[in-house]
Design an enzyme around this catalytic site. Sequence first.
Site, mmCIF file in Angstrom:
data_model
loop_
_atom_site.group_PDB
_atom_site.id
_atom_site.type_symbol
_atom_site.label_atom_id
_atom_site.label_comp_id
_atom_site.label_asym_id
_atom_site.label_seq_id
_atom_site.Cartn_x
_atom_site.Cartn_y
_atom_site.Cartn_z
ATOM 1 N N LYS A 125 -4.562 -2.358 16.324
ATOM 2 C CA LYS A 125 -5.190 -1.393 15.404
ATOM 3 C C LYS A 125 -5.948 -0.459 15.755
ATOM 4 C CE LYS A 125 -2.805 -1.951 11.294
ATOM 5 N NZ LYS A 125 -2.365 -0.681 10.600
ATOM 6 N N TYR A 146 -3.885 -8.571 17.042
ATOM 7 C CA TYR A 146 -3.951 -7.638 15.634
ATOM 8 C C TYR A 146 -4.937 -6.463 15.607
ATOM 9 C CZ TYR A 146 -4.222 -5.761 11.051
ATOM 10 O OH TYR A 146 -4.100 -5.144 9.623
ATOM 11 N N VAL A 162 -5.364 -13.197 1.231
ATOM 12 C CA VAL A 162 -5.807 -14.569 0.521
ATOM 13 C C VAL A 162 -5.665 -14.124 -0.865
ATOM 14 C CG1 VAL A 162 -8.136 -13.801 0.738
ATOM 15 C CG2 VAL A 162 -7.316 -16.141 0.976
ATOM 16 N N ILE A 222 0.893 -1.117 0.145
ATOM 17 C CA ILE A 222 -0.080 0.070 -0.036
ATOM 18 C C ILE A 222 0.886 1.354 0.098
ATOM 19 C CG2 ILE A 222 -1.717 1.327 1.144
ATOM 20 C CD1 ILE A 222 -3.045 -1.341 2.277
ATOM 21 N N THR A 260 8.501 -6.330 6.633
ATOM 22 C CA THR A 260 7.499 -6.859 5.533
ATOM 23 C C THR A 260 7.676 -6.215 4.171
ATOM 24 O OG1 THR A 260 5.882 -5.417 6.310
ATOM 25 C CG2 THR A 260 5.945 -7.719 7.279
HETATM 26 C C1 UD2 Z 1 -7.658 -8.419 8.134
HETATM 27 C C2 UD2 Z 1 -8.507 -7.347 8.162
HETATM 28 C C3 UD2 Z 1 -8.247 -6.611 6.802
HETATM 29 C C4 UD2 Z 1 -6.744 -6.241 7.090
HETATM 30 C C5 UD2 Z 1 -5.759 -7.590 7.161
HETATM 31 C C6 UD2 Z 1 -4.211 -7.370 7.303
HETATM 32 C C7 UD2 Z 1 -10.725 -8.505 8.655
HETATM 33 C C8 UD2 Z 1 -12.106 -8.600 8.267
HETATM 34 N N1 UD2 Z 1 -9.821 -7.955 7.623
HETATM 35 O O1 UD2 Z 1 -7.838 -9.344 6.929
HETATM 36 O O2 UD2 Z 1 -8.565 -5.416 6.718
HETATM 37 O O3 UD2 Z 1 -6.462 -5.480 8.369
HETATM 38 O O4 UD2 Z 1 -6.247 -8.026 8.247
HETATM 39 O O5 UD2 Z 1 -3.591 -7.124 6.463
HETATM 40 O O6 UD2 Z 1 -10.219 -8.563 9.659
HETATM 41 N N2 UD2 Z 1 -7.602 -17.497 3.992
HETATM 42 C C9 UD2 Z 1 -7.963 -18.933 3.432
HETATM 43 N N3 UD2 Z 1 -6.629 -19.436 2.772
HETATM 44 C C10 UD2 Z 1 -5.272 -18.755 2.973
HETATM 45 C C11 UD2 Z 1 -5.226 -17.494 3.184
HETATM 46 C C12 UD2 Z 1 -6.440 -16.749 4.183
HETATM 47 O O7 UD2 Z 1 -8.907 -19.340 3.245
HETATM 48 O O8 UD2 Z 1 -4.495 -19.488 2.500
HETATM 49 C C13 UD2 Z 1 -8.996 -16.691 4.458
HETATM 50 C C14 UD2 Z 1 -8.490 -16.443 5.947
HETATM 51 O O9 UD2 Z 1 -8.731 -17.396 6.887
HETATM 52 C C15 UD2 Z 1 -9.680 -15.243 6.125
HETATM 53 C C16 UD2 Z 1 -9.827 -14.833 4.981
HETATM 54 O O10 UD2 Z 1 -9.083 -15.635 3.967
HETATM 55 O O11 UD2 Z 1 -10.723 -16.108 6.462
HETATM 56 C C17 UD2 Z 1 -9.038 -13.544 4.542
HETATM 57 O O12 UD2 Z 1 -7.776 -13.523 5.089
HETATM 58 P P1 UD2 Z 1 -6.725 -12.490 4.776
HETATM 59 O O13 UD2 Z 1 -5.404 -12.992 5.703
HETATM 60 O O14 UD2 Z 1 -6.454 -12.094 3.523
HETATM 61 O O15 UD2 Z 1 -7.058 -11.153 5.613
HETATM 62 P P2 UD2 Z 1 -8.082 -10.964 6.840
HETATM 63 O O16 UD2 Z 1 -9.557 -10.925 6.672
HETATM 64 O O17 UD2 Z 1 -7.488 -11.643 8.085
#
Ligand code: UD2
Length: 319
Positions: free
Chosen positions: A147, A143, A187, A13, A36
Site C-alpha cells: 500500500k 500489505y 473486525v 467502499i 473480493t
Molecule cells: C488494516 C488497516 C486499515 C485497512 C485494513 C484493510 C491498520 C491500523 N489498519 O486494518 O486501515 O487498510 O487493514 O482493510 O493497519 N481482530 C480481532 N478479531 C477478529 C478480526 C480482527 O480481534 O475476528 C483484530 C485484528 O487482529 C486487529 C483489529 O481487530 O487488531 C482490526 O483488524 P481488521 O482486520 O479489521 O483491520 P486492520 O487493523 O488489520
Amino acid sequence: MAKYLVTGAAGFIGSSLIRALLERGEQVRGVDNFSTGRRENLSEVMKEIEFREANILDLDAMHSACKGIDYVLHQAAIPSVPKSVLDPIGSNRANADGTLNILVAARDAKVRRVVYAASSSAYGDTPTLPKQESMIPDPISPYAVAKLASEHYMISFFRCYGLETVCLRYFNIFGPRQDPSSPYSGVLAKFSMQMLRGDEPTIFGDGETSRDFTYIDNAVSANLLACSAPGDQCAGRILNCATGERITLNQTFEALKKLTGYKGTVKYAPEREGDIKHSLADISLAQKHLGYKVLVDFETGLRRTVAWYKNQRQPVGAV
Ligand code: UD2
C-alpha cells in the site's frame, strides 16, 4: 458532467462511492474481477453504470477502462494484513502492481486526477499518536508495504508526468455492505454478524488494541472532496481519512453487545502476525486541504451498520 472510473466497484467502499456519485448525477464506469467484491453490492445500480468485469493487472483492459475518464477512484485491492502475511506475492500484485497499471493507463488516457485508497497500516507500530502524514512510514506487514509502495508510485506519477494524484490514507473504514464472511473480514463486520447470530467472537490480543474506526460516509465524502479540491491544494499529497478518535476492541465488543443483544462472552486469542497495537489519525491536513469533516461519528456509524446487517433477510455469508 464528469466521468468517473471506480476500480474495485463491487467492493464495500467502491460500491458506496458509486451510489454517492450516481446520487450526484455523475457518470460512472466500474471495474471489478470479483476476487473480493460481491455482485450483490452492485445489484441496485448495475443498470445505471457501465460495468466491466476486468482485472486491474490486465493493462490493456485498464487502458480501455480509462478512456474518456476524468477521475479515477482506485479502490481495488486485497485488503487484508493477515492474507498478505500468508501470500505476500499475491498481495503485492493486487496492491502494488495493480496500482502501477492503473497509473500508466490513467496517464496515457490523460485522466484529470487519480484518488487512491491508501492505508493507515503504512504508519506501522511507532509509539507516537496521533499519526501525522509527515511521520516516516514504518510498515510491518507485506500489505502495508504494498500500500505504501503504491503511494510512492502515485506521487511519482504526479512528479514525473504531471498526473494529479491524491492518496487518502484510510483508517479502518466500516459500514453496511462490508463483507463479514471471510476470516480476513474487517473486525466490525465480522463481530456484528457473529454477535447477531449468537456466535462467540474472538479478540486477537488483550482487547486493548485500538483503531480509529471510520464510518463509510466519511470516506465517501473524502473521495468526493479529493476530486473537487483545487489541484494546488491536494495534488501529489497524502492525507489521512479518519475521525481522530480511537476505540479499543474491548469497547467495540461492549458497544456491539448493546446493539446486537448478544448475551454471550468473547474469546481471547494471541495477537495476529503483522498487527499494529494502536492507530489514531490527526485529520487536520485533510481538513485544511480538502475541507474534510467527520460527517458520522463511530457510535452512529456502528448503529447504522448493525441495523443494516439485521435487515439482511438472508445472511450475507457464513462466518
Ligand atoms: C488494516 C488497516 C486499515 C485497512 C485494513 C484493510 C491498520 C491500523 N489498519 O486494518 O486501515 O487498510 O487493514 O482493510 O493497519 N481482530 C480481532 N478479531 C477478529 C478480526 C480482527 O480481534 O475476528 C483484530 C485484528 O487482529 C486487529 C483489529 O481487530 O487488531 C482490526 O483488524 P481488521 O482486520 O479489521 O483491520 P486492520 O487493523 O488489520
